[in-house]
Design an enzyme around this catalytic site. Structure first.
Site, mmCIF file in Angstrom:
data_model
loop_
_atom_site.group_PDB
_atom_site.id
_atom_site.type_symbol
_atom_site.label_atom_id
_atom_site.label_comp_id
_atom_site.label_asym_id
_atom_site.label_seq_id
_atom_site.Cartn_x
_atom_site.Cartn_y
_atom_site.Cartn_z
ATOM 1 N N LYS A 52 0.843 -1.200 0.000
ATOM 2 C CA LYS A 52 0.000 0.000 0.000
ATOM 3 C C LYS A 52 0.878 1.250 0.000
ATOM 4 C CE LYS A 52 -3.912 -2.304 2.188
ATOM 5 N NZ LYS A 52 -4.606 -2.708 3.392
ATOM 6 N N GLN A 96 -4.904 -1.446 9.555
ATOM 7 C CA GLN A 96 -4.799 -2.760 8.917
ATOM 8 C C GLN A 96 -5.408 -3.842 9.809
ATOM 9 O OE1 GLN A 96 -3.529 -3.439 5.732
ATOM 10 N NE2 GLN A 96 -4.335 -5.484 6.144
ATOM 11 N N ASP A 119 -11.343 2.837 3.982
ATOM 12 C CA ASP A 119 -11.765 1.436 3.841
ATOM 13 C C ASP A 119 -13.274 1.330 3.625
ATOM 14 O OD1 ASP A 119 -9.865 -0.540 3.713
ATOM 15 O OD2 ASP A 119 -9.501 -0.574 5.880
#
Ligand code: NAP
Length: 281
Positions: A52, A96, A119
């Site tokens: 990422k 995460q 997200d």
């Protein structure tokens, strides 16, 4: 059968995003910033976060990774999120997953301000998506959606079957297909006859986590099949779709790897840029 090349589509999307970042920088004299919080030392999480960060740097985003040991207290993480929520240089925050057991995942998700929730997991964004309002959309289903739309721009009236009803994949995927006027069936582990459901579908999106669950004789000719699954097996990484069998029937199919996976990270970058743009209005 046409192979839907997610690697190529993701590279094209990243190139578009890089151009957009250049333009945003010229206009606002700053670039969107992505901050990732990584807790613990799980190898897959470390690899995801590294990828990422690399992709974010590639398109010109400001990127930062904040690392905590497994033992970090929940309140430390929540305080950091609060600080990032009010930091104007941070457009997007991602924690995460998975988290260590002592940290409440939902509390963490809800601590992120919805306008920085890249997200798309915050209940506000989930609600906005299902109400048809502007929202951050979870990256993997967004990636699937963009792949489907690239291949078949008009989805009006198509019959879509989503296999799996997770908050991460199946449910948001259903909303996206519904928004495109598909007639959507969402299936799960208690579905009575999954094969019969799939045989009705013009579009199948499989997000289950069972290697090669969707077989060749479950798919009607001319179906578009999107395989979200990433399953480690003795023969390597395979999807939720039996690739050899389904490729004989389907009109189009995503490979694993090289299908949905690369789009997921590209969509995270897209979400970060979209959060930045909304914050500048
Ligand atoms: P999940 O949270 O475990 O959900 C799996 C879903 O599949 C559940 O809704 C479950 O039903 C359903 N299911 C289980 N067995 C079934 C069966 N026999 N028939 C029909 N449905 C069944 O999984 P997830 O997080 O959505 O992930 C799914 C897969 O996608 C995994 O392989 C994961 O590694 C992969 N993935 C890939 C990416 C990517 O970037 N490509 C990103 C995320 C995840 P119930 O609700 O009834 O239990």
């Amino acid at each position: 059968m046409i192979l839907i090349d997610g690697k190529k589509a993701a590279a094209e999307l990243r190139a578009e995003l890089k151009q957009e970042v250049t333009e945003l920088k010229a206009k606002h004299n700053k670039v969107p910033g992505l901050t990732v919080i990584l807790i613990g030392d799980l190898t897959p999480s470390q690899i995801y976060v590294r990828n990422k960060e690399k992709s974010a740097n590639e398109v010109g985003l400001k990127s930062e990774v904040i690392k905590y040991p497994d033992s970090v207290e929940e309140k430390t993480v929540l305080e950091k999120i609060k600080e990032l929520n009010s930091d104007k240089t941070v457009s997007g925050i991602l924690v995460q997953l998975p988290l260590p057991k002592h940290i409440d995942k939902q509390k963490v998700i809800e601590a992120i301000h919805p306008s920085k929730d890249v997200d798309g997991f915050h209940p506000m964004n989930v609600g906005n998506l299902s109400s048809g309002y502007e929202s951050s959309i979870p990256c993997t289903p967004l990636g699937c959606y963009l792949l489907i739309k690239k291949f078949e721009p008009n989805l009006n009236g198509k019959k879509a079957v989503v296999v799996g009803r997770s908050n991460l994949n199946g449910k948001p995927m259903t909303q996206l297909l519904l928004k495109e006027n598909c007639t959507v069936t969402i299936t799960h582990s208690k579905t009575k006859d999954l094969k019969a459901e799939c045989l009705e579908a013009d579009i199948i999106v499989a997000a289950v986590g069972i290697p090669e669950l969707v077989r060749g004789d479950w798919v009607k000719k001319d179906a578009i099949v999107i395989d979200v699954g990433i399953n480690k097996t003795d023969k390597g990484i395979v999807g939720d779709v039996h690739f050899e069998e389904v490729s004989k029937n389907a009109k189009a199919l995503t490979p694993v790897p090289g299908g949905v996976g690369p789009m997921t990270i590209a969509c995270l970058l897209k979400n970060t840029i979209d959060c930045f743009k909304r914050s500048q209005i």
